[in-house]
Write a protein that holds these residues in place. Structure first.
Motif, mmCIF file in Angstrom:
data_model
loop_
_atom_site.group_PDB
_atom_site.id
_atom_site.type_symbol
_atom_site.label_atom_id
_atom_site.label_comp_id
_atom_site.label_asym_id
_atom_site.label_seq_id
_atom_site.Cartn_x
_atom_site.Cartn_y
_atom_site.Cartn_z
ATOM 1 N N THR A 69 0.842 -1.189 0.000
ATOM 2 C CA THR A 69 0.000 0.000 0.000
ATOM 3 C C THR A 69 0.881 1.244 0.000
ATOM 4 O O THR A 69 1.904 1.296 0.682
ATOM 5 C CB THR A 69 -0.941 -0.023 1.218
ATOM 6 N N GLU A 70 0.428 2.228 -0.765
ATOM 7 C CA GLU A 70 1.237 3.426 -0.934
ATOM 8 C C GLU A 70 1.033 4.399 0.225
ATOM 9 O O GLU A 70 -0.096 4.680 0.624
ATOM 10 C CB GLU A 70 0.857 4.123 -2.237
ATOM 11 N N ALA A 71 2.132 4.904 0.758
ATOM 12 C CA ALA A 71 2.072 5.937 1.791
ATOM 13 C C ALA A 71 2.593 7.240 1.204
ATOM 14 O O ALA A 71 3.356 7.234 0.238
ATOM 15 C CB ALA A 71 2.932 5.535 2.985
ATOM 16 N N VAL A 72 2.124 8.352 1.758
ATOM 17 C CA VAL A 72 2.715 9.656 1.455
ATOM 18 C C VAL A 72 2.991 10.301 2.800
ATOM 19 O O VAL A 72 2.062 10.532 3.574
ATOM 20 C CB VAL A 72 1.779 10.539 0.611
ATOM 21 N N THR A 73 4.255 10.529 3.111
ATOM 22 C CA THR A 73 4.608 11.039 4.438
ATOM 23 C C THR A 73 5.230 12.427 4.324
ATOM 24 O O THR A 73 5.475 12.926 3.228
ATOM 25 C CB THR A 73 5.593 10.089 5.146
ATOM 26 N N HIS A 74 5.490 13.026 5.497
ATOM 27 C CA HIS A 74 6.038 14.378 5.517
ATOM 28 C C HIS A 74 7.454 14.440 4.963
ATOM 29 O O HIS A 74 8.273 13.559 5.235
ATOM 30 C CB HIS A 74 6.075 14.897 6.956
ATOM 31 N N ALA A 75 7.727 15.490 4.226
ATOM 32 C CA ALA A 75 9.099 15.741 3.782
ATOM 33 C C ALA A 75 9.900 16.362 4.926
ATOM 34 O O ALA A 75 11.110 16.214 5.000
ATOM 35 C CB ALA A 75 9.098 16.685 2.584
ATOM 36 N N LEU A 76 9.187 17.084 5.798
ATOM 37 C CA LEU A 76 9.852 17.696 6.947
ATOM 38 C C LEU A 76 9.838 16.697 8.094
ATOM 39 O O LEU A 76 8.787 16.187 8.476
ATOM 40 C CB LEU A 76 9.125 18.975 7.360
ATOM 41 N N VAL A 77 11.030 16.421 8.629
ATOM 42 C CA VAL A 77 11.138 15.408 9.679
ATOM 43 C C VAL A 77 11.955 15.970 10.838
ATOM 44 O O VAL A 77 12.496 17.078 10.766
ATOM 45 C CB VAL A 77 11.805 14.121 9.137
ATOM 46 N N ALA A 78 12.045 15.166 11.895
ATOM 47 C CA ALA A 78 12.859 15.556 13.042
ATOM 48 C C ALA A 78 14.320 15.238 12.745
ATOM 49 O O ALA A 78 14.612 14.193 12.183
ATOM 50 C CB ALA A 78 12.395 14.797 14.279
ATOM 51 N N PRO A 79 15.221 16.153 13.105
ATOM 52 C CA PRO A 79 16.639 15.887 12.825
ATOM 53 C C PRO A 79 17.099 14.565 13.441
ATOM 54 O O PRO A 79 17.888 13.826 12.859
ATOM 55 C CB PRO A 79 17.368 17.065 13.471
ATOM 56 N N ALA A 80 16.558 14.236 14.608
ATOM 57 C CA ALA A 80 16.964 13.007 15.286
ATOM 58 C C ALA A 80 16.593 11.787 14.448
ATOM 59 O O ALA A 80 17.390 10.858 14.286
ATOM 60 C CB ALA A 80 16.303 12.919 16.652
ATOM 61 N N ASP A 81 15.370 11.799 13.877
ATOM 62 C CA ASP A 81 14.947 10.663 13.063
ATOM 63 C C ASP A 81 15.836 10.519 11.850
ATOM 64 O O ASP A 81 16.145 9.422 11.404
ATOM 65 C CB ASP A 81 13.499 10.856 12.594
#
Ligand SMILES: [Zn+2]
Lengths: 345, 829
Positions: B527-539
């Motif tokens: 299944t296709e996901a679309v997630t944030h381009a902006l993330v936490a630096p730690a991740d």
């Protein structure tokens, strides 16, 4: 050995064989009977061995009887064989009965996310009218995102776009797909018909109807006589394709990069125009903003605004998807809860 | 902007229902976002008359009252206010009433005496700001009537666009109503009775920067008496969303809402020497503003000062020292015009954006400086008394006339795609106060203004001059005239037709490869996901995904991470360079919903910077967790493993008509399972696909707080994901001669990989070897502990003949000996 006794033997062989064949219940036994009676070393051959002792006149008569017997036995074998095979098959099929109401063996099928799918649906409509797709960068420069779109650094309209800036001097995360207009105009000559889909960013707190990342599809058409009537015609087709036949209207809007500017409304997809909470009782839902490309923008695109004119529009992909699929909350899109996504399988 | 209809009606007749008016205004470009009933939250509040007011026997601060509400027995109500007296008319909340803020009124007992309702203050009703006393209604207010019938109002919420600062006031909206309905606009009667001496004796104004302050009009009022403004005025301000403060401050706010002119009133006694200086702040100057915050003024801040120092930030906020207080008697009125950009910057710098600064930012009609000063003086005198000094201080008394804007009626029609006769255009323009006149010879057309001005000679085309009203600062170019014509005519009249002009050249969609991959993966159960381009630096950092960037054509150098300088939260403050971490977060979310079997992918961007050049690239990431085949009634469950991910990758290669991928073990350990990770590559030098496929290290699963025992991930650069076509298929002719299969069991040491065995088979297979397929992998007796057996089916054939046994035997023998020599293998046929 004489003709009479030989023919009697043959007849009794026939009678015995037919009796045994009829009594056989098993195809293998039937094969054995075939060999026993008709095989090279079978009973019929054995009886016929006595034929040499007969007078020459009798031989054909015995031969004829032997043929008859052979035919009769063969025929009986074939008939019984068919019967038996049918019986066996019937038994097998009966034994193979299943509960056909049991569910099938699952075949995995994933779902495609509604955002790219909605973009594809929009591109399909405009593609039929000659619109080709371009994609621009998401990390944009201020010049292209704002200034070339007639939004000076201290323009009050900048309040319409709360911007996220990045640590590259003069750069930001594009607040709309409109800078693509500039990039396309600078790289191609009219006639221009393009779609510019993509991700955009705003400094916006997240709730059911706000997101800091969202998707837009921009459209741009520029030619010598491209008018607002062309814009209306195409948007009507688009609304028809995406929402089915329903009334549409333009009303005045405001964007610094179009003049005149309009908002494009479709008859409320919930109430059909009667008025309901979803449309704030107006009967209309705004699905996009549009307008005639501002002469300043055309000039930044390297296009002579005296010779050419054109329109641009920008629609929110989530907005279109919300209306088409009755999605209640903008957060569904980037959260990726499979209970949401798998509904699009 | 909130527009109380009763107030709007002072300036223009409105015959329509509120809904009709809202529709008309919306279609004219003044979008009505909502229609609110003001007073809808006064439920069961009626007008009563106080019959008696007596002291409460047990409590000094309370009164016992009897109230006639027009019908029935008088009510006994206990009240704590001190401004009440018999004969007054007051709002009475009956038992069961609900007041603003969902406050419920019930029959109660106060200090032993029953109270059958409540007398209301202006504050309790949100009508006025007065919380101390009961709201005293005018004598003659009809007894028993619902208060909402008398003082309720309809309030339109109008979204005035940023270019229409002139409409950010009641007069401005009255002009729009007039354009929509044909009614006439009524200006308020503005006249100031000047009983005092010459203003010059009280107030001197010096503007040191006439670019940033183009006009300053001042007036002076003496002997005013500060107090609340009339109740009706307070109600109006409340309905318009502005809190009443005092008569003088309310006068200033009232004029801002009425005329769109922000003004400021100073306590005149706090203006030293009666001298106001408009100048840029000096370095190090400070000011305590009305909100009692000390602000460091920067040298580009335009301030209002007296000879001793700053007394206000121009157009943004006044100083605390010169604030109007209860003791104020002398009032200096400032009605100025400031540079919009300067005000906007200052407002942003101090994070002070007020109703006033918003209006300054949009630009002000020049004559409003004079009119605003007069109107504030007039209302101040009316509500606070005192006497006004004679005349105004005015730094730029000459008011410019209406500018002329040349336009070609034919061009207006061409832009709109509709034939509109010149006469009709003139008529439409006149409805928004734009007169038209013939253009003198040589008139030039303003096609565009700053920042890219363009003026052209119209040649022989018909040209008219539009006489632009002084308040319409937004009309600058020919297209602006077209917009006025279009909006007054009604955009709903725009014709609709499909373009009949030339089509552009063919251009392939940039999504061809992307869509092929998406469809393939969905078909394979992902299944296709679309997630944030902006993330936490730690991740971004903690997964330590290997940096393959720059290794191949498909993987350009990524560079450094791009950070957002004004992030909304630390969770979304950098642009990601990898997608897998985002998919892990999606897995975690779904696990929290009790979902164990997750197979997802995303085709998304990574971002980086090399120097000051940003770059973006597109990747495929996928994640498999839980069961590939969940248990069903007719089969057991089968968990996902690394082979599923490889199988998916191999399918993608087939779909894109690319060569099969090759695998190289990746034994780095974290973030990977040290024995279950690989680098994949397809096409020469990874030109087509490169990336990593791996089972994640258990420590990585723990970091993301995942329940899953095993998670398989991949991130792949695939050429064409951001725009290319799929490679064209070239058909191989179907073999005319039969092929022959031979099986070979290759026994090798555990250290040897399948890739090595296969490469060796291919290397020694010669021209007749058509293919090889691993069909069995065996460990155990009779093999020794360190051995494994890989069984391959080899396929031999030739294009031009049926192979002889001898040829095949020779080819197999070559493979055998190659395996024995190169890999030390034993062969069983
Ligand atoms: Zn509706």
């Amino acid at each position: 050995m004489d003709f009479e006794s030989l023919s009697t033997d043959l007849r009794s062989l026939q009678a015995r064989a037919l009796e045994e064949i009829a009594a056989t219940a098993d195809p293998a036994a039937l094969d054995a009977l075939q060999i026993q009676y008709l095989g090279k070393k079978g009973d019929l051959t054995a009886v016929l061995r006595g034929i040499g002792a007969l007078p020459a006149d009798d031989r054909p008569r015995v031969g004829a009887i032997a043929n008859e017997v052979g035919e009769a036995v063969r025929g009986a074998l074939a008939t019984r064989g068919t019967e038996l095979r049918a019986q066996v098959q019937t038994l097998r099929l009966a034994a193979e009965k299943v509960d056909v109401t049991l569910p099938g063996r699952p075949v995995a099928r994933g779902a495609l996310h509604p955002i790219p799918e909605t973009i594809a649906a929009i591109a399909e409509v405009f593609g039929q009218f000659g619109f080709v797709t371009y994609e621009g960068p998401e990390v944009e420069d201020d010049l292209t995102n704002f200034q070339m779109l007639n939004i000076a650094p201290d323009h009050p309209a900048r309040d319409l776009w709360d911007t996220l800036y990045v640590d590259i001097p003069g750069h930001l995360l594009r607040t709309h797909t409109s800078p693509g207009q500039i990039r396309v105009m600078q790289s191609t000559k009219p006639p221009i018909r393009v779609l510019l889909p993509g991700r955009c960013f705003r400094y916006e707190a997240v709730d059911a109807s706000h997101a800091f990342e969202f998707f837009q599809v921009e459209g741009l058409m520029v030619d010598e006589g491209t008018s607002m009537a062309d814009l209306k015609g195409l948007l009507d087709e688009c609304a028809h394709a995406l929402f089915g036949p329903r009334k549409t209207r333009f009303r005045p809007g405001y964007y610094p990069f179009t003049e005149p500017s309009v908002a494009f409304d479709v008859e409320c997809v919930v109430c059909g125009g009667v008025g309901c909470p979803a449309c704030s009782k107006s009967g209309w839902m705004t699905i996009l903003g549009a307008g005639m490309v501002h002469p300043v923008v055309l000039q930044y695109g390297g296009i002579d605004p005296e010779r050419y004119q054109g329109f641009a529009f920008g629609m929110g992909v989530e907005r279109i998807s919300n209306l088409r699929h009755a999605v209640p909350d903008l957060r569904y899109y980037l959260e990726n809860d499979l209970r949401f996504l798998e509904q699009f399988r | 902007m909130r527009v109380p209809l009763s107030w709007l009606r002072e300036y223009v007749d409105v015959q329509q229902t509120p809904e009709q008016l809202a529709e008309r205004l919306t279609l004219l470009g003044m979008e009505v976002k909502g229609i609110e009933t003001w007073g809808a939250d006064w439920r069961s509040v009626v007008v009563g008359e106080l019959l008696t007011v007596e002291k409460h026997p047990y409590a000094d601060r309370l009164h016992l009252t009897t109230v006639n509400i027009g019908s029935g027995e008088p009510l006994h109500i206990v009240c704590g206010a001190h401004n009440i007296a018999p004969g007054q008319r007051v709002p009475v909340a009956l038992p069961g009433a609900v007041l603003p803020g969902e406050r419920r009124i019930e029959r109660t007992e106060k200090m032993g005496i029953a109270s059958e309702g409540m007398l209301c203050s202006g504050d309790e009703l949100h009508i006025t700001a007065d919380a101390e006393g009961i709201l005293i209604l005018p004598p003659g207010t009809p007894l028993g009537r619902q208060l909402s019938d008398l003082y309720g109002d309809i309030v339109l919420d109008v979204d005035v666009k940023p270019n229409r600062g002139d409409a950010l006031c009641l007069i401005g909206l009255a002009r729009e109503v007039a354009a929509a309905t044909g009614a006439a606009v009524r200006w308020p009667e503005i006249s100031v009775s000047e009983a005092g001496g010459p203003v010059g004796d009280r107030l001197k104004v010096e503007v040191r920067d006439s670019e940033l302050c183009t006009r300053f009009v001042g007036r002076w009022i003496s002997d005013a008496k500060i107090g609340p403004s009339p109740d009706t005025i307070q109600m109006r301000l409340q309905a318009a969303g502005m809190r009443p403060v005092s008569n003088v401050v309310d006068a200033s706010n009232y004029v801002m809402l009425e005329l769109g002119k922000p003004t400021h009133t100073f306590d005149g006694s706090a203006v030293r020497d009666g001298t106001i200086i408009v100048r840029l702040a000096a370095a190090g100057e400070k000011l305590e503003t009305l909100d009692h915050v000390w602000r460091e003024l920067t040298p580009d801040t335009l301030i209002i000062a007296d000879p001793r120092g700053p007394i206000g930030i121009a157009g943004v906020m006044g100083g605390a020292d010169s604030e109007i207080t209860a003791a104020t008697t002398e009032i200096a009125i400032e009605s100025a015009i400031f540079d919009p950009v300067s005000i906007r910057r200052t407002g942003h710098r101090f994070a002070l954006r007020s109703e006033a600064s918003l209006r300054f930012e949009k630009g002000q009609e020049f004559r409003l400086a004079r009119i605003g000063a007069d109107r504030v003086a007039q209302l101040t005198l009316a509500w606070a008394g005192g006497s006004c000094a004679r005349g105004r201080v005015d730094t730029a008394p000459t008011e410019p006339g209406s500018p002329r804007l040349a336009f070609r009626p034919a061009r207006v029609g061409k832009l709109l795609g509709a034939e509109i006769q010149t006469a009709e255009q003139r008529d439409l323009l006149s409805r928004v106060g734009i007169a038209t006149e013939p253009a003198p010879a040589g008139s030039r057309i303003q096609v565009a203004v700053e920042p890219k001005p363009l003026e052209i000679d119209p040649g022989a085309e018909e040209v008219l001059l539009a006489v632009v009203p002084t308040w319409r600062r937004d009309l600058e170019i020919e297209a602006d005239v077209a917009e006025e014509v279009a909006r007054v005519r009604g955009y709903e009249t725009t014709p609709s037709h499909l373009p009949d002009t030339l089509m552009p050249a063919y251009r392939p969609s940039p999504a061809i490869v992307r869509d092929a991959v998406r469809q393939t993966l969905a078909g394979a159960g992902l299944t296709e996901a679309v997630t944030h381009a902006l993330v936490a630096p730690a991740d971004e950092a903690r997964l330590q995904w290997p940096d393959d960037q720059g290794l191949s054509i498909a993987q350009p150098a990524a560079g450094a991470v791009i950070a957002v300088t004004n992030p909304l939260s630390s969770q979304h403050s950098v642009l990601r360079q990898h997608i897998v971490a985002s998919l892990l977060a999606v897995l975690a979310l779904n696990e929290r919903q009790g979902r164990e079997d997750v197979a997802i992918f995303e085709i998304g961007k990574g971002y980086g910077r090399v120097g000051d050049a940003p770059r973006e690239w597109t990747r495929l990431a996928l994640l498999l967790s839980g069961n590939a085949e969940p248990a069903a009634w007719n089969r057991p469950a089968r968990p996902y493993d690394l082979d599923d991910a490889k199988g998916i990758l191999e399918m993608i290669c087939r779909r894109l008509h690319l060569p099969a991928p090759s695998y190289v073990p990746d034994n780095r350990g974290f973030p990977f399972h040290p024995g279950r990770a690989l680098a994949a590559e397809a096409g020469s030098d990874g030109e087509s696909i490169t990336g990593r496929v791996a089972e994640l290290h258990p420590d990585a699963l723990e970091m993301w707080e995942l329940r899953a025992q095993r998670v398989i991930v991949a991130e792949l650069a695939i050429r064409g994901l951001d725009g290319a076509t799929v490679r064209r298929i070239r058909v191989e002719p179907i073999a005319r001669f039969p092929v022959v299969e031979r099986d070979l069991a290759v026994i090798v040491n555990e250290g040897r990989t399948a890739a090595e065995v296969e490469a060796t088979i291919v290397r020694h297979g010669g021209g007749l070897l058509r293919g090889q397929r691993l069909f069995d992998l065996y460990r155990g007796l009779p093999l020794v502990a360190e051995e494994k057996s890989l069984a391959y089916r080899l396929v031999f054939g030739a294009d031009d003949r049926t192979l002889t046994e001898a040829e095949i035997d020779a080819a197999v023998a070559a493979v055998r000996s190659g395996l024995e020599i190169d890999l030390g293998a034993h062969i069983r046929s």
